[in-house]
Write a protein that holds these residues in place. Structure first.
Motif, PDB file in Angstrom:
ATOM      1  N   SER A   1       4.194   2.507  -8.369  1.00 53.02           N
ATOM      2  CA  SER A   1       3.953   1.707  -7.172  1.00 53.02           C
ATOM      3  C   SER A   1       2.984   2.429  -6.238  1.00 53.02           C
ATOM      4  O   SER A   1       2.794   3.646  -6.332  1.00 53.02           O
ATOM      5  N   ALA A   2       2.407   1.657  -5.313  1.00 52.88           N
ATOM      6  CA  ALA A   2       1.537   2.250  -4.291  1.00 52.88           C
ATOM      7  C   ALA A   2       2.348   3.194  -3.409  1.00 52.88           C
ATOM      8  O   ALA A   2       1.840   4.210  -2.930  1.00 52.88           O
ATOM      9  N   THR A   3       3.615   2.862  -3.193  1.00 54.27           N
ATOM     10  CA  THR A   3       4.473   3.722  -2.371  1.00 54.27           C
ATOM     11  C   THR A   3       4.524   5.132  -2.962  1.00 54.27           C
ATOM     12  O   THR A   3       4.417   6.128  -2.240  1.00 54.27           O
ATOM     13  N   THR A   4       4.706   5.224  -4.274  1.00 56.04           N
ATOM     14  CA  THR A   4       4.789   6.541  -4.916  1.00 56.04           C
ATOM     15  C   THR A   4       3.454   7.265  -4.857  1.00 56.04           C
ATOM     16  O   THR A   4       3.404   8.481  -4.653  1.00 56.04           O
TER      17      THR A   4
ATOM     18  N   GLY B   1      -4.921  -4.554   4.854  1.00 55.18           N
ATOM     19  CA  GLY B   1      -3.509  -4.305   5.218  1.00 55.18           C
ATOM     20  C   GLY B   1      -2.634  -5.515   4.936  1.00 55.18           C
ATOM     21  O   GLY B   1      -3.117  -6.655   4.869  1.00 55.18           O
ATOM     22  N   THR B   2      -1.345  -5.259   4.816  1.00 50.65           N
ATOM     23  CA  THR B   2      -0.422  -6.301   4.370  1.00 50.65           C
ATOM     24  C   THR B   2      -0.265  -7.438   5.369  1.00 50.65           C
ATOM     25  O   THR B   2      -0.186  -8.604   4.991  1.00 50.65           O
ATOM     26  N   SER B   3      -0.210  -7.097   6.643  1.00 51.65           N
ATOM     27  CA  SER B   3       0.125  -8.101   7.636  1.00 51.65           C
ATOM     28  C   SER B   3      -0.963  -9.179   7.724  1.00 51.65           C
ATOM     29  O   SER B   3      -0.700 -10.361   7.479  1.00 51.65           O
TER      30      SER B   3
ATOM     31  N   ILE C   1      -6.716   6.527   0.930  1.00 54.92           N
ATOM     32  CA  ILE C   1      -6.991   5.125   1.264  1.00 54.92           C
ATOM     33  C   ILE C   1      -6.008   4.224   0.528  1.00 54.92           C
ATOM     34  O   ILE C   1      -5.875   4.302  -0.696  1.00 54.92           O
ATOM     35  N   ASP C   2      -5.318   3.372   1.294  1.00 56.12           N
ATOM     36  CA  ASP C   2      -4.407   2.402   0.701  1.00 56.12           C
ATOM     37  C   ASP C   2      -5.128   1.059   0.586  1.00 56.12           C
ATOM     38  O   ASP C   2      -5.307   0.360   1.583  1.00 56.12           O
ATOM     39  N   ALA C   3      -5.540   0.750  -0.643  1.00 58.62           N
ATOM     40  CA  ALA C   3      -6.191  -0.544  -0.913  1.00 58.62           C
ATOM     41  C   ALA C   3      -5.335  -1.285  -1.933  1.00 58.62           C
ATOM     42  O   ALA C   3      -5.846  -1.896  -2.880  1.00 58.62           O
TER      43      ALA C   3
HETATM   44  N1  PLP Z   1       0.239  -0.949   0.636  1.00 61.18           N
HETATM   45  C1  PLP Z   1      -0.053  -2.233   0.880  1.00 61.18           C
HETATM   46  C2  PLP Z   1      -1.293  -2.590   1.636  1.00 61.18           C
HETATM   47  C3  PLP Z   1       0.813  -3.237   0.412  1.00 61.18           C
HETATM   48  O1  PLP Z   1       0.537  -4.524   0.666  1.00 61.18           O
HETATM   49  C4  PLP Z   1       1.963  -2.882  -0.313  1.00 61.18           C
HETATM   50  C5  PLP Z   1       2.884  -3.915  -0.812  1.00 61.18           C
HETATM   51  O2  PLP Z   1       2.667  -5.096  -0.692  1.00 61.18           O
HETATM   52  C6  PLP Z   1       2.207  -1.520  -0.544  1.00 61.18           C
HETATM   53  C7  PLP Z   1       1.332  -0.588  -0.059  1.00 61.18           C
HETATM   54  C8  PLP Z   1       3.407  -1.085  -1.333  1.00 61.18           C
HETATM   55  O3  PLP Z   1       3.206  -1.440  -2.655  1.00 61.18           O
HETATM   56  P1  PLP Z   1       4.245  -1.032  -3.806  1.00 61.18           P
HETATM   57  O4  PLP Z   1       5.227  -2.147  -3.893  1.00 61.18           O
HETATM   58  O5  PLP Z   1       3.412  -0.919  -5.046  1.00 61.18           O
HETATM   59  O6  PLP Z   1       4.887   0.242  -3.429  1.00 61.18           O
END
Ligand code: PLP
Length: 467
Positions: A139-142, A236-238, A261-263
């Motif tokens: 996951s992106a979190t990890t 970004g998510t929002s 960078i979080d994309a």
């Molecule tokens: N970063 C962004 C911009 C996200 O939209 C999300 C999840 O929607 C995440 C991180 C987390 O993703 P993950 O579920 O792969 O940890």
């Protein structure tokens, strides 16, 4: 059940899967159930005696599908997509059949080498510089946690992993308020503390203000903190906000800070050259994450992290006890040393299948359609009585509010959202932007068509006409 039975039941499962996917447009997108209903259908305790697969399969059909939210539904416009192309599903079946644990090169040579090639293919497909290498996480979190642990240890000269954090300087991280909560989570888990994740003001376009970043770093250094790194977001998510990547990376680099960078969502769109202006300067970053499991069509879970230099991350997370050594191959890449868990799934296979089965041209066409349909549908919604577009499309994500005269817009919008999702034809979710409760629309499901997208204004009209 043995492997002969597995063949029979795999065939049954494939037939069921085809019917399931063909039925999706007739199903409500969001699960129409309430908490506890599914659990109440299962026995209190596990069976003592083996059961027949026919009975198990019947129970699956009776209990599970109707109590699921259908992420592969072509009218899933909630959150971000969790796309699973049919080719990636097939790859997952094959990876399941082999069921290797790919922690080391020698435990799964093909998995490790295909991973290396897929990182290269994706790097080039996204237009990134060829100095990037990388790895696949769940996951992106990890991936973000890995980058933040690396920021911490680089700033502490790797004393944190050796001695612990007690007695070390207090660290500071920087991100904008538009970054995903996974950044807050990583700051907590890395022992840096959420209060030491400084949320930098955004400018009028909702991106981080580079001058404010610079001032915050100066103020923290003067106050005795040790700045460790900057986390930037692209999409970004929002509301799909993007930081000014080039200017913010310049500030960070001038202070010798590690950058990530979080994309997670928007990264997939970078296979289309015309969207790359969004992350101009990206090649200066130390670490970048994007989720092929969101918009690219590679079945969940699959998060790719590109690294300018993997050494700091390996120095932070890699351990090689005797029992994990590969005799006679000390220089071999073992991806577990780049990631949090030791055990690893063969995730590269589904990337390989997806890229080959649709080609970059096919994948680009999908993403371009989604962006263009999102723009069109935002335009149509803006003409409906009592609807306003709250944030304009960022790629294929926008938000709107329902503002009927004489009603509180936040309450009216929240009530409408519940009616939309109970109706079931489409699925939308909410966010809070500048104090407003707004409904998000993201267009990105792998199989959605223009007609599916145009169902959104139809549902809005149907539900608000005369109300
Ligand atoms: N970063 C962004 C911009 C996200 O939209 C999300 C999840 O929607 C995440 C991180 C987390 O993703 P993950 O579920 O792969 O940890």
């Amino acid at each position: 059940m043995d492997h002969k039975d597995l063949r029979k039941w795999s065939g049954e499962a494939a037939k069921w899967a085809e019917d399931y996917h063909a039925s999706l447009r007739e199903r409500p997108v969001r699960a129409q159930t309430t908490p506890g209903v599914t659990a109440a259908k299962l026995p209190e305790i596990a069976p003592e005696a083996a059961e027949d697969m026919a009975a198990i399969f019947e129970d699956f059909k009776a209990i599970v599908p109707d109590a699921m939210t259908h992420w592969q539904h072509p009218r899933f416009f909630a959150y971000f997509p969790g796309n699973a192309s049919p080719a990636s599903m097939l790859a997952e079946q094959l990876a399941n059949a082999i069921s290797a644990q790919a922690m080391l090169w020698q435990t799964a040579p093909a998995a490790n080498e295909i991973e290396e090639v897929m990182i290269r293919w994706l790097r080039d497909a996204l237009g990134l510089s060829n100095h990037f290498t990388g790895t696949i996480h769940d996951s992106a979190t990890t991936a973000t946690l890995s980058a933040i642990l690396t920021m911490r240890e680089r700033a502490l000269d790797w004393k944190g992993i050796a001695e612990g954090l007690s007695g070390q300087p207090l660290l500071r991280l920087y991100a904008s308020a538009e970054t995903h909560s996974s950044v807050d989570k990583a700051a907590r888990l890395a022992g840096i503390g959420q209060n030491n994740l400084v949320k930098i003001d955004t400018d009028f376009e909702n991106g981080m203000d580079p001058a404010a970043l610079d001032s915050a770093i100066t103020a923290d250094s003067a106050a005795g903190y040790l700045p460790a790194g900057v986390i930037l977001c692209v999409g970004g998510t929002s509301i799909g906000a993007t930081d000014p990547i080039n200017a913010c990376l310049d500030v960070a680099k001038a202070r010798n800070l590690y950058t990530h960078i979080d994309a997670a969502w928007a990264g997939s769109a970078m296979i289309c050259p015309e969207f790359r202006a969004l992350w101009t300067g990206v090649d200066k970053a130390d670490s970048i994450v994007f989720n092929p499991h969101k918009w690219l069509g590679v079945q969940f879970d699959c998060a790719v992290q590109f690294l300018a230099d993997p050494t700091p991350q390996i120095n932070t997370m890699g351990l090689r006890p005797e029992y994990l050594k590969t005799q006679g191959a000390e220089d071999i890449v073992n991806y577990n040393e780049w990631t949090v868990p030791l055990g690893r799934r063969f995730r590269a296979l589904k990337i390989w299948f997806t890229l080959r089965a649709y080609g970059l041209t096919g994948l680009r066409e999908r993403i371009r359609n989604h962006v263009s349909w999102a723009n069109k549908v935002a335009e149509v919604i803006s003409t409906l009585p009592d609807f306003t577009i709250a944030t304009a499309p960022a790629l294929s994500l926008f938000t709107f509010q329902y503002v009927p005269e004489g009603q509180n817009p936040n309450e009216a919008t929240a009530k409408l959202l519940e009616r939309i999702n109970n109706d079931g034809r489409i699925y939308l979710t909410q966010t809070l932007h500048e104090g407003k409760f707004v409904i998000r629309v993201q267009v990105g499901q792998f199989d959605c068509t223009r007609d599916d997208v145009m169902m959104i204004p139809k549902v809005l009209s149907d539900l608000t006409r005369g109300s």
